[in-house]
Design a protein around this motif. Structure first.
Motif, PDB file in Angstrom:
ATOM      1  N   GLY A   1      35.709  45.388 -25.905  1.00  0.00           N
ATOM      2  CA  GLY A   1      36.366  43.895 -25.794  1.00  0.00           C
ATOM      3  C   GLY A   1      37.031  43.225 -24.474  1.00  0.00           C
ATOM      4  N   ARG A   2      36.587  44.220 -23.657  1.00  0.00           N
ATOM      5  CA  ARG A   2      36.488  43.417 -21.859  1.00  0.00           C
ATOM      6  C   ARG A   2      35.363  43.958 -21.037  1.00  0.00           C
ATOM      7  NH1 ARG A   2      42.381  43.780 -20.700  1.00  0.00           N
ATOM      8  NH2 ARG A   2      42.087  43.652 -19.189  1.00  0.00           N
ATOM      9  N   LEU A   3      35.105  43.397 -19.850  1.00  0.00           N
ATOM     10  CA  LEU A   3      34.248  43.398 -18.838  1.00  0.00           C
ATOM     11  C   LEU A   3      35.009  44.758 -18.173  1.00  0.00           C
ATOM     12  CD1 LEU A   3      31.630  41.856 -18.370  1.00  0.00           C
ATOM     13  CD2 LEU A   3      32.989  40.434 -16.491  1.00  0.00           C
ATOM     14  N   ARG A   4      33.926  45.339 -17.526  1.00  0.00           N
ATOM     15  CA  ARG A   4      34.544  46.150 -17.272  1.00  0.00           C
ATOM     16  C   ARG A   4      34.093  46.489 -16.019  1.00  0.00           C
ATOM     17  NH1 ARG A   4      31.916  51.266 -16.446  1.00  0.00           N
ATOM     18  NH2 ARG A   4      30.500  50.980 -16.932  1.00  0.00           N
ATOM     19  N   ALA A   5      32.245  46.351 -15.567  1.00  0.00           N
ATOM     20  CA  ALA A   5      32.036  46.226 -14.693  1.00  0.00           C
ATOM     21  C   ALA A   5      30.949  45.633 -14.146  1.00  0.00           C
ATOM     22  CB  ALA A   5      31.895  47.055 -13.395  1.00  0.00           C
TER      23      ALA A   5
END
Length: 432
Positions: free
Chosen positions: A245-249
């Protein structure tokens, strides 16, 4: 040894901004002033190489009515058939174009156009205050002028509609006056060549102009030297990687660029970056043209910024040059200069101000304005990706709305209340 808490818990985050056009740079300015560690990744070798390179040059805070309006639908046949239309639509086998077009047509109602205009006026009023603060505090040099703007009208119905809007704009602090044709010419004598078709004009004495590219290049230097912002030039983002649920890279040729939070300010390229993650941004590029000519005769060039409403052409004096801009072509992501469109813009400019330049040195340009169907930008956290802030969709108003858009993003990441009412700008308002 005690392990220090993550930077985000302390309020200072590592933030990666995707895009070094005017919207990305203004977001970087707001975030860096909040104390965050900001980096910008840009596929070009310097700032403002795409839509911010040679736009119309007007900081047009009081004139933000969207393209989608009740008068659009009857004009569509002309856009399809006339070679000299200020707007051009070329149907393509592109589902994104058709989806955007249907939503655009749905927004072409009097009620929706009025609502969007009122929302954009709130955002532009905030931008005006922030631009003034930036200029005063940072001493940015970008051929900045506050000589006003004159919108000239060539038919009575358009003049009446423009006068009707003045009342609402006055409630937001806009100072304007309606002028008849003779008063228009007294205010701006350089318009004498188009006098026969003038009905009147709306004069806003405190509107502004400037060179957007110079603004961006100067701001990028200030961000580096005074605020420690890191730039990664010539670095295309190939893919965005999400997890939990998050943008990692953001994946670039050298590998993964990670951060606590990300800001997507990649203009017309933004939709393509998010599509593989299942996010469908309602963006489509509106191709615009401009030309820049040296001013050979000072009295033959407009002193104030001019918008010719009938021809959908804008003129802005940028120091010793004049910027002429116009067109809105729905032709996909094609950035090539079409000779017939450039020739049309040159003809309009020469007809209006024939003696301002010798017209032998024309600096042509075209760029893609990332537009939403309603004309309102998308500002806020991307649904399903809590640490990705969207800062896209400013369309032809990127220069005008950039400072306010960046502040909205910074306030959201800081958990502060929004500086204005956000209805119409949040991702959910755009169907996300």
């Amino acid at each position: 040894m005690e392990v220090p808490p993550p930077a985000a818990i302390l309020g200072r985050m590592q933030i990666l901004i995707l895009g070094a056009g005017v919207t990305g740079l203004c977001a970087a300015y707001a975030l860096a002033r909040d104390g965050h560690a900001v980096s910008i990744v840009e596929r070009n070798p310097e700032a403002a190489r795409e839509s911010s390179f040679a736009n119309g040059g007007q900081l047009s805070y009081s004139y933000v009515a969207p393209l989608a309006g009740p008068g659009v639908i009857p004009k569509i046949p002309g856009w399809l058939l006339k070679s000299d239309s200020p707007m051009r639509f070329r149907p393509r086998l592109d589902p994104a174009q058709w989806r955007w077009g249907l939503k655009f047509l749905a927004a072409c109602t009097p009620a929706m156009a009025d609502l969007t205009t009122r929302r954009l006026l709130r955002l532009s009023a905030l931008s005006r205050r922030l631009v003034h603060g930036l200029v005063e505090e940072e001493g940015l040099d970008f051929a900045y002028s506050r000589t006003g703007k004159l919108v000239v009208l060539s038919d009575q119905a358009s003049f009446d509609a423009a006068r009707a809007l003045m009342g609402y704009q006055a409630t937001l602090g806009c100072t304007q006056e309606a002028l008849d044709a003779a008063e228009v010419l007294r205010l701006e004598p350089a318009l004498a060549r188009i006098a026969p078709r003038l009905v009147g004009g709306i004069h806003t004495p405190d509107e502004e102009a400037g060179d957007c590219r110079a603004f961006c290049l100067g701001l990028s230097r200030i961000l580096t030297r005074r605020y420690g912002v890191t730039f990664h030039w010539g670095t295309p983002v190939r893919e965005l990687v999400a997890q939990g649920g998050r943008l990692r890279a953001a994946m670039v040729p050298a590998g993964a660029m990670e951060a606590d939070a990300f800001v997507l300010a990649a203009g017309a390229a933004a939709a393509g970056l998010l599509r593989p993650l299942g996010v469908s941004l309602p963006l489509y590029p509106l191709k615009g043209y401009s030309l820049t000519v040296p001013i050979a005769r000072d009295d033959a060039a407009p002193r104030i910024s001019v918008t010719d409403a009938a021809r959908k052409t804008v003129y802005a004096r940028l120091g010793d040059r004049m910027r002429v801009a116009g067109m809105a072509d729905l032709v996909g992501h094609d950035t090539s200069i079409w000779p017939d469109r450039l020739d049309l813009l040159v003809r309009e400019a020469r007809a209006a101000f024939p003696d301002c330049s010798d017209w032998s040195r024309i600096g042509p340009w075209t760029g893609l304005r990332p537009a939403t169907p309603t004309g309102a930008p998308i500002l806020g956290a991307c649904p399903g990706l809590a640490n990705l802030m969207l800062n896209v969709g400013q369309g032809a108003l990127g220069f005008t709305l950039a400072m306010a858009s960046g502040q909205v993003v910074a306030d959201a990441l800081a958990g502060r209340p929004a500086p204005i009412e956000m209805d119409g700008f949040q991702p959910a308002d755009h169907g996300l």
